[in-house]
Write a protein that holds these residues in place. Sequence first.
Motif, PDB file in Angstrom:
ATOM      1  N   THR A  46       0.808  -1.226   0.000  1.00 14.35           N
ATOM      2  CA  THR A  46       0.000   0.000   0.000  1.00 14.35           C
ATOM      3  C   THR A  46       0.836   1.268   0.000  1.00 14.35           C
ATOM      4  OG1 THR A  46      -0.180  -0.032   2.413  1.00 14.35           O
ATOM      5  CG2 THR A  46      -1.916  -1.152   1.168  1.00 14.35           C
ATOM      6  N   PHE A  47       2.104   1.173   0.425  1.00 16.77           N
ATOM      7  CA  PHE A  47       2.953   2.370   0.453  1.00 16.77           C
ATOM      8  C   PHE A  47       3.741   2.565  -0.835  1.00 16.77           C
ATOM      9  CE2 PHE A  47       5.161  -1.144   2.630  1.00 16.77           C
ATOM     10  CZ  PHE A  47       6.279  -1.290   1.830  1.00 16.77           C
ATOM     11  N   CYS A  48       3.644   1.632  -1.769  1.00 19.18           N
ATOM     12  CA  CYS A  48       4.490   1.639  -2.958  1.00 19.18           C
ATOM     13  C   CYS A  48       3.879   2.471  -4.086  1.00 19.18           C
ATOM     14  CB  CYS A  48       4.706   0.207  -3.433  1.00 19.18           C
ATOM     15  SG  CYS A  48       6.056   0.015  -4.595  1.00 19.18           S
ATOM     16  N   ASN A  49       4.730   3.175  -4.824  1.00 23.90           N
ATOM     17  CA  ASN A  49       4.287   4.025  -5.923  1.00 23.90           C
ATOM     18  C   ASN A  49       4.143   3.192  -7.191  1.00 23.90           C
ATOM     19  OD1 ASN A  49       3.798   5.959  -7.841  1.00 23.90           O
ATOM     20  ND2 ASN A  49       5.577   7.213  -7.383  1.00 23.90           N
ATOM     21  N   VAL A  50       3.002   2.550  -7.331  1.00 22.12           N
ATOM     22  CA  VAL A  50       2.757   1.674  -8.476  1.00 22.12           C
ATOM     23  C   VAL A  50       2.742   2.457  -9.781  1.00 22.12           C
ATOM     24  CG1 VAL A  50       1.143   0.024  -9.483  1.00 22.12           C
ATOM     25  CG2 VAL A  50       1.476   0.083  -7.023  1.00 22.12           C
ATOM     26  N   ALA A  51       2.259   3.685  -9.742  1.00 18.28           N
ATOM     27  CA  ALA A  51       2.077   4.468 -10.965  1.00 18.28           C
ATOM     28  C   ALA A  51       3.391   4.746 -11.680  1.00 18.28           C
ATOM     29  CB  ALA A  51       1.375   5.786 -10.632  1.00 18.28           C
ATOM     30  N   SER A  52       4.507   4.769 -10.941  1.00 15.20           N
ATOM     31  CA  SER A  52       5.791   5.120 -11.561  1.00 15.20           C
ATOM     32  C   SER A  52       6.457   3.935 -12.237  1.00 15.20           C
ATOM     33  CB  SER A  52       6.746   5.667 -10.493  1.00 15.20           C
ATOM     34  OG  SER A  52       7.131   4.631  -9.601  1.00 15.20           O
ATOM     35  N   PHE A  53       5.956   2.732 -12.056  1.00 16.67           N
ATOM     36  CA  PHE A  53       6.688   1.534 -12.442  1.00 16.67           C
ATOM     37  C   PHE A  53       6.934   1.460 -13.948  1.00 16.67           C
ATOM     38  CE2 PHE A  53       6.767  -3.158 -13.261  1.00 16.67           C
ATOM     39  CZ  PHE A  53       7.996  -3.363 -12.693  1.00 16.67           C
ATOM     40  N   HIS A 217       6.257   7.512   4.821  1.00 13.66           N
ATOM     41  CA  HIS A 217       5.944   8.715   4.059  1.00 13.66           C
ATOM     42  C   HIS A 217       5.071   8.322   2.871  1.00 13.66           C
ATOM     43  CE1 HIS A 217      10.047   7.613   2.567  1.00 13.66           C
ATOM     44  NE2 HIS A 217       9.552   7.925   1.386  1.00 13.66           N
ATOM     45  N   VAL A 218       4.062   9.115   2.646  1.00 17.47           N
ATOM     46  CA  VAL A 218       3.016   8.805   1.687  1.00 17.47           C
ATOM     47  C   VAL A 218       3.362   9.459   0.357  1.00 17.47           C
ATOM     48  CG1 VAL A 218       0.549   8.912   1.220  1.00 17.47           C
ATOM     49  CG2 VAL A 218       1.367   8.771   3.583  1.00 17.47           C
ATOM     50  N   VAL A 219       3.329   8.658  -0.712  1.00 18.67           N
ATOM     51  CA  VAL A 219       3.714   9.178  -2.025  1.00 18.67           C
ATOM     52  C   VAL A 219       2.540   9.093  -2.996  1.00 18.67           C
ATOM     53  CG1 VAL A 219       6.157   8.632  -1.715  1.00 18.67           C
ATOM     54  CG2 VAL A 219       4.641   6.938  -2.749  1.00 18.67           C
ATOM     55  N   GLU A 220       2.567   9.994  -3.944  1.00 18.10           N
ATOM     56  CA  GLU A 220       1.554   9.995  -4.999  1.00 18.10           C
ATOM     57  C   GLU A 220       1.653   8.691  -5.785  1.00 18.10           C
ATOM     58  OE1 GLU A 220      -1.548  11.191  -5.965  1.00 18.10           O
ATOM     59  OE2 GLU A 220      -0.619  13.178  -5.739  1.00 18.10           O
ATOM     60  N   GLY A 221       0.507   8.144  -6.166  1.00 18.48           N
ATOM     61  CA  GLY A 221       0.486   6.904  -6.931  1.00 18.48           C
ATOM     62  C   GLY A 221       0.360   5.660  -6.088  1.00 18.48           C
ATOM     63  N   SER A 222       0.381   5.807  -4.757  1.00 14.76           N
ATOM     64  CA  SER A 222       0.254   4.656  -3.870  1.00 14.76           C
ATOM     65  C   SER A 222      -1.181   4.533  -3.371  1.00 14.76           C
ATOM     66  CB  SER A 222       1.199   4.800  -2.671  1.00 14.76           C
ATOM     67  OG  SER A 222       0.788   5.877  -1.835  1.00 14.76           O
ATOM     68  N   ILE A 223      -1.502   3.330  -2.847  1.00 10.63           N
ATOM     69  CA  ILE A 223      -2.818   3.122  -2.242  1.00 10.63           C
ATOM     70  C   ILE A 223      -2.975   4.018  -1.017  1.00 10.63           C
ATOM     71  CG2 ILE A 223      -4.288   1.423  -1.090  1.00 10.63           C
ATOM     72  CD1 ILE A 223      -2.948  -0.700  -2.889  1.00 10.63           C
ATOM     73  N   THR A 269       6.114  14.178  -5.590  1.00  8.81           N
ATOM     74  CA  THR A 269       5.873  12.770  -5.262  1.00  8.81           C
ATOM     75  C   THR A 269       5.456  12.617  -3.805  1.00  8.81           C
ATOM     76  OG1 THR A 269       7.481  12.072  -6.930  1.00  8.81           O
ATOM     77  CG2 THR A 269       6.895  10.473  -5.241  1.00  8.81           C
ATOM     78  N   LEU A 270       6.140  13.313  -2.904  1.00  5.43           N
ATOM     79  CA  LEU A 270       5.816  13.239  -1.478  1.00  5.43           C
ATOM     80  C   LEU A 270       4.514  13.979  -1.197  1.00  5.43           C
ATOM     81  CD1 LEU A 270       6.673  12.561   1.487  1.00  5.43           C
ATOM     82  CD2 LEU A 270       7.744  14.829   1.525  1.00  5.43           C
ATOM     83  N   LEU A 271       3.605  13.284  -0.519  1.00  2.00           N
ATOM     84  CA  LEU A 271       2.353  13.906  -0.079  1.00  2.00           C
ATOM     85  C   LEU A 271       2.410  14.272   1.407  1.00  2.00           C
ATOM     86  CD1 LEU A 271      -0.241  11.573  -1.870  1.00  2.00           C
ATOM     87  CD2 LEU A 271       0.511  13.852  -2.595  1.00  2.00           C
ATOM     88  N   ALA A 272       2.937  13.378   2.226  1.00  2.00           N
ATOM     89  CA  ALA A 272       2.975  13.609   3.667  1.00  2.00           C
ATOM     90  C   ALA A 272       3.903  12.561   4.301  1.00  2.00           C
ATOM     91  CB  ALA A 272       1.570  13.493   4.252  1.00  2.00           C
ATOM     92  N   PRO A 273       4.460  12.885   5.471  1.00  2.00           N
ATOM     93  CA  PRO A 273       4.444  14.181   6.160  1.00  2.00           C
ATOM     94  C   PRO A 273       5.446  15.153   5.535  1.00  2.00           C
ATOM     95  CG  PRO A 273       5.668  12.575   7.441  1.00  2.00           C
ATOM     96  CD  PRO A 273       5.110  11.832   6.263  1.00  2.00           C
TER      97      PRO A 273
END
Length: 301
Positions: A46-53, A217-223, A269-273
């Motif tokens: 859920t923390f992985c940036n699938v969209a960038s793959f 840390h929450v990244v764009e493209g992740s669950i 890419t970084l959303l939070a924190p």
Amino acid sequence: MQLNQHVHMLGDDLKSRYGERIHKLTLHGAFTCPNRDGTLGRGGCTFCNVASFADEQAQILPIRDQLLARAGEANRAKRYLAYFQAYTSTYAEVGFLRQMYEEALQAADIVGLCVGTRPDCVPDAVLDLLAGYQQQGFEIWLELGLQSANDATLKRINRGHDYRAYENAVIRARARQLKVCTHLIVGLPGEVAMDSLATLQQVVRTGTDGIKLHPLHVVEGSILGKAWHAGRLEVPTLEEYVEAAVAMIRHTPAEVVYHRVSASALKPTLLAPEWCENRWSAMVAIGEALALSGGQGSALS
């Protein structure tokens, strides 16, 4: 910075053994992951940036070219560890792995490999391959992404394996005298930051040679990114992360090597924190707190 005075850090450990600075060169070996390709699942953790793959796959350079480019950026070192970091860097046939690893090892000034992977993707044949390089005199680190020792948490983040898989991989790796570095994430959904201390203690009991700490840390493209946008996710504050990291370090035996005590990412890419955008903020705060409370292993005496 006070951190190195209170934590057994990899950089100092390597310098003490090699007599000079050894720098990690991050490589992408075009590996995928069983949690992406349908073997275990397709959503990834859920923390992985699938969209960038897909974009990353299209941009991968040959290993030799990657090494040349990364070495040019590492201007304070002359010798290097080739770090296969992205996704599951043992998830391929052994023949393919041998070709990939040896292309890196044959490059000038490479002293060894760091191989990042999942605990359920290290069959004996792969461990034997890595052990063979170690017997040739190369520095070899098997980096296992565990994140949490809590099976309920591992299921919640769609990890696709349990703690027993990690334990089994560590036992087999260390039986071959391979050094294991364990990746842990502080602040995962369903856990408070200090729950990671219990994970650390369980990992130490199982046996590990290194630790790599990351704040969630929450990244764009992740669950988790979708959950954050929807207002359904809390992330650790800097103070919470520092408190947990300090407790974990103080409960870590002195001989265990810390490869990292924090991590960062860049916007957008970084959303939070937001504090994770500054790579030094947590490291400085951890060093200052350890100076007051006692350094690595001080809670064990």
